[in-house]
Design a protein around this motif. Structure first.
Motif, PDB file in Angstrom:
ATOM      1  N   LEU A  52       0.823  -1.212   0.000  1.00 22.28           N
ATOM      2  CA  LEU A  52       0.000   0.000   0.000  1.00 22.28           C
ATOM      3  C   LEU A  52       0.853   1.257   0.000  1.00 22.28           C
ATOM      4  N   ALA A  53       1.970   1.226   0.713  1.00 21.44           N
ATOM      5  CA  ALA A  53       2.886   2.372   0.704  1.00 21.44           C
ATOM      6  C   ALA A  53       3.463   2.574  -0.695  1.00 21.44           C
ATOM      7  N   ALA A  54       3.836   1.475  -1.362  1.00 18.08           N
ATOM      8  CA  ALA A  54       4.371   1.569  -2.725  1.00 18.08           C
ATOM      9  C   ALA A  54       3.302   2.049  -3.696  1.00 18.08           C
ATOM     10  N   ALA A  55       2.051   1.653  -3.478  1.00 15.73           N
ATOM     11  CA  ALA A  55       0.956   2.087  -4.347  1.00 15.73           C
ATOM     12  C   ALA A  55       0.733   3.591  -4.224  1.00 15.73           C
ATOM     13  N   GLU A  56       0.803   4.108  -3.016  1.00 19.42           N
ATOM     14  CA  GLU A  56       0.622   5.550  -2.832  1.00 19.42           C
ATOM     15  C   GLU A  56       1.763   6.338  -3.479  1.00 19.42           C
ATOM     16  N   ALA A  57       2.992   5.788  -3.397  1.00 14.63           N
ATOM     17  CA  ALA A  57       4.124   6.424  -4.065  1.00 14.63           C
ATOM     18  C   ALA A  57       3.931   6.391  -5.582  1.00 14.63           C
ATOM     19  N   ALA A  58       3.409   5.297  -6.087  1.00 15.75           N
ATOM     20  CA  ALA A  58       3.152   5.176  -7.521  1.00 15.75           C
ATOM     21  C   ALA A  58       2.089   6.169  -7.979  1.00 15.75           C
ATOM     22  N   ASP A  59       1.065   6.369  -7.152  1.00 12.90           N
ATOM     23  CA  ASP A  59       0.020   7.340  -7.505  1.00 12.90           C
ATOM     24  C   ASP A  59       0.591   8.756  -7.602  1.00 12.90           C
ATOM     25  N   ARG A  60       1.505   9.088  -6.709  1.00 12.46           N
ATOM     26  CA  ARG A  60       2.142  10.415  -6.789  1.00 12.46           C
ATOM     27  C   ARG A  60       2.959  10.534  -8.071  1.00 12.46           C
ATOM     28  N   ARG A  61       3.625   9.463  -8.444  1.00 16.55           N
ATOM     29  CA  ARG A  61       4.427   9.474  -9.677  1.00 16.55           C
ATOM     30  C   ARG A  61       3.531   9.538 -10.906  1.00 16.55           C
ATOM     31  N   LEU A  62       2.437   8.805 -10.886  1.00 15.03           N
ATOM     32  CA  LEU A  62       1.497   8.818 -12.005  1.00 15.03           C
ATOM     33  C   LEU A  62       0.870  10.196 -12.205  1.00 15.03           C
ATOM     34  N   ALA A  63       0.690  10.904 -11.119  1.00 12.38           N
ATOM     35  CA  ALA A  63       0.062  12.228 -11.202  1.00 12.38           C
ATOM     36  C   ALA A  63       0.921  13.231 -11.961  1.00 12.38           C
ATOM     37  N   THR A  64       2.228  12.981 -12.015  1.00  8.12           N
ATOM     38  CA  THR A  64       3.136  13.902 -12.722  1.00  8.12           C
ATOM     39  C   THR A  64       3.190  13.613 -14.216  1.00  8.12           C
ATOM     40  N   GLY A  65       2.671  12.452 -14.654  1.00 10.82           N
ATOM     41  CA  GLY A  65       2.686  12.088 -16.063  1.00 10.82           C
ATOM     42  C   GLY A  65       3.994  11.439 -16.482  1.00 10.82           C
ATOM     43  N   GLY A  66       3.934  10.667 -17.591  1.00 10.43           N
ATOM     44  CA  GLY A  66       5.139  10.066 -18.142  1.00 10.43           C
ATOM     45  C   GLY A  66       5.668   8.872 -17.404  1.00 10.43           C
ATOM     46  N   ALA A  67       4.861   8.254 -16.555  1.00  8.45           N
ATOM     47  CA  ALA A  67       5.321   7.091 -15.795  1.00  8.45           C
ATOM     48  C   ALA A  67       5.413   5.868 -16.710  1.00  8.45           C
ATOM     49  N   PRO A  68       6.345   4.943 -16.435  1.00 10.99           N
ATOM     50  CA  PRO A  68       6.466   3.726 -17.262  1.00 10.99           C
ATOM     51  C   PRO A  68       5.262   2.803 -17.087  1.00 10.99           C
ATOM     52  N   PRO A  69       5.081   1.835 -18.014  1.00 12.73           N
ATOM     53  CA  PRO A  69       3.877   0.985 -18.008  1.00 12.73           C
ATOM     54  C   PRO A  69       3.672   0.181 -16.726  1.00 12.73           C
ATOM     55  N   LEU A  70       4.745  -0.140 -16.001  1.00 12.27           N
ATOM     56  CA  LEU A  70       4.597  -0.948 -14.789  1.00 12.27           C
ATOM     57  C   LEU A  70       4.283  -0.122 -13.551  1.00 12.27           C
ATOM     58  N   CYS A  71       4.311   1.183 -13.671  1.00  9.35           N
ATOM     59  CA  CYS A  71       4.093   2.029 -12.497  1.00  9.35           C
ATOM     60  C   CYS A  71       2.703   1.817 -11.912  1.00  9.35           C
ATOM     61  N   GLY A  72       2.663   1.423 -10.648  1.00  9.54           N
ATOM     62  CA  GLY A  72       1.398   1.209  -9.955  1.00  9.54           C
ATOM     63  C   GLY A  72       0.798  -0.167 -10.128  1.00  9.54           C
ATOM     64  N   VAL A  73       1.491  -1.060 -10.840  1.00  2.16           N
ATOM     65  CA  VAL A  73       0.947  -2.388 -11.141  1.00  2.16           C
ATOM     66  C   VAL A  73       1.350  -3.386 -10.053  1.00  2.16           C
ATOM     67  N   PRO A  74       0.393  -4.077  -9.415  1.00  3.26           N
ATOM     68  CA  PRO A  74       0.720  -5.074  -8.383  1.00  3.26           C
ATOM     69  C   PRO A  74       1.316  -6.347  -8.988  1.00  3.26           C
TER      70      PRO A  74
END
Length: 484
Positions: A52-74
């Motif tokens: 869950l901590a990693a998911a929240e970090a991924a959401d912050r990264r996704l919000a900036t745009g340009g994240a790689p395809p695996l970002c936020g994927v369990p």
């Protein structure tokens, strides 16, 4: 479609469009694990808090745009790969409470790509097994029929993917340990070329054979994971300086110009009728799509099992000598002297199959027997490599069954030799260091998945994935999942 059923590509589209958050996706997967976990038994450790901590970090990264395809994927990780701060057992009592101070390179690469690691999957102890029944901590079950094996040694990873308990997983393949469970569980599994993926941080079984690879719900997802984990690593002396292409680039290129080879020896090993029927139907689809299919020969196939079960145990006997109860892992507290502590710690910490292979390997390397066993097996390995060299001059991709039979009932194979013989069609790939993969091609009469094996030349994973994408589209098995 429920969130936990998404592929990586489908979830990435939702995350990028901000229609779904990584936390929502991770919670859906964790809920799925909780709801089905006791029946499938695919995980040794679930790291809910870390995920869950990693998911929240991924959401912050996704919000900036340009994240790689695996970002936020369990995703899930075979418990043979070290994970900093998260228990890594190797499926063995000797490492039951071991928490590594560092992570494997492939784990670091997934984390750098923003993937969410939900847990560590069960496996045959130190990757020694073909059924995943040799795990000291948890024996997984096949999601298609809970009374059947899911294959080994990466059985937990395959079962977790098939049961939608993650979007994808990593496994390792030493003699078929990704491809066999992928075949048994109806998912895609890729064993990359030896040296293509770093082995740093992987608990070593047989160092000249081990390789890390993905288990996924479809071929595109396998390509995406390979994009993330491949590449040279200076921390692994066997890692190769080889450019890493975009493995998704040729997925839609079809079969034009590809020559497929059908090794006659792979159909002379007592194939189950259901396996033969499914594989031949897939080959028929290839021919209908305009592919050129020709018969080839790999004449030393029958010697692969004997060579492997000398080389791999010999390397294991050396690699596993580090588990001595002194530095880390289980240590017997009642021993009166050092020698007794070694003996009691290793006798108690290792399971029967691991001890069997240590004894075989030590014997094969012992004075007076090295030339007769290990050296002779290495010579046979060289001949198998030469067989592949000749065959791959006649074709681009070798196509065959993955295993002689579908999955079998839990507990029905007690004879080690009968278990070892189930590896006969996957072992040669490892001995030659070639890439290989399994993808679903049909079902047995009692509803168990059957896989199709593809092999290609060194560092030609792109050819495997290109061919597999077309076969997958024509056969239509990619979206089928068991009902739990």
């Amino acid at each position: 479609m429920d969130i936990h059923q998404f592929t990586i590509s489908q979830l990435a589209e939702q995350l990028t469009a901000r229609r779904l958050s990584s936390r929502e996706a991770t919670e859906a997967v964790l809920d799925r694990i909780e709801a089905t976990g006791e029946r499938v038994n695919a995980y040794i450790t679930v790291d809910r808090e870390g995920a869950l901590a990693a998911a929240e970090a991924a959401d912050r990264r996704l919000a900036t745009g340009g994240a790689p395809p695996l970002c936020g994927v369990p995703v899930a990780i075979k418990d043979l790969l070290c994970t900093k701060g998260v228990r890594t057992t190797g499926g063995s009592e000797i490492l039951e409470n071991f928490v590594p101070p560092y992570s494997a390179t492939v784990v670091e690469k997934l984390q750098q790509a923003g993937a969410v690691l939900v847990g560590k999957t069960t496996m045959d102890e130190f990757a020694m097994g073909s059924s995943n029944e040799h795990c000291a901590l948890a024996v997984p079950r096949n999601p298609w029929n809970l009374d059947y094996i899911c294959g080994g040694s990466s059985g937990g990873s395959a079962a977790a993917v098939a049961a939608d308990q993650c979007m994808a997983a990593l496994g390792t393949d030493t003699g078929g340990s990704i491809r066999q469970p992928a075949s048994n569980c109806g998912v895609v599994g890729v064993k990359p070329t030896y040296g293509r993926v770093s082995r740093y941080g992987v608990l070593a079984f047989a160092s000249s054979l081990d390789q890390v690879g993905p288990l996924t719900k479809d071929v595109r997802d396998a390509a995406l994971l390979l994009n993330a984990i491949c590449g040279h690593d200076p921390r692994d002396s066997t890692s190769v300086h080889e450019p890493v292409p975009d493995f998704t680039a040729e997925l839609g290129c079809g079969l034009a110009g590809l020559r497929f080879g059908l090794p006659r020896e792979y159909f002379e090993v007592g194939l189950d009728e259901d396996v033969k029927k499914a594989v031949m139907a897939a080959i028929g689809q290839l021919e209908e799509a305009g592919a050129e299919v020709r018969e080839i020969s790999l004449p030393r196939t029958e010697y692969g099992v004997a060579a492997y079960y000398l080389i791999a145990p010999a390397e294991a006997s050396s690699n596993l000598s580090r588990y001595d109860g002194v530095r880390y892992g289980y240590r017997d507290q009642d021993a009166q002297d050092l020698l007794e502590m070694y003996r009691r710690s290793r006798s108690r910490g290792f399971g029967r199959e691991v001890k069997r292979r240590i004894i075989i390997g030590t014997y094969a390397l012992s004075s007076g027997y090295y030339d007769a066993f290990y050296r002779k097996a290495s010579q046979v390995r060289a001949l198998i490599i030469e067989d592949y060299r000749r065959a791959l001059q006649e074709c681009d991709v070798i196509i065959s069954p993955v295993t002689p039979t579908p999955a079998w009932p839990l507990g029905s194979k007690s004879d080690p030799l009968s278990m070892y013989l189930t590896d006969i069609l996957t072992i040669p790939t490892n001995l030659a260091g070639l890439p290989g993969m399994s993808l679903p091609c049909g079902f047995s009469h009692n509803g168990l998945p059957i896989g199709l094996q593809l092999q290609a030349g060194h560092f030609r994973e792109d050819l495997l994935l290109r061919a597999a994408a077309t076969i997958e589209e024509r056969l239509g098995f990619a979206g089928r999942r068991p009902r739990l």
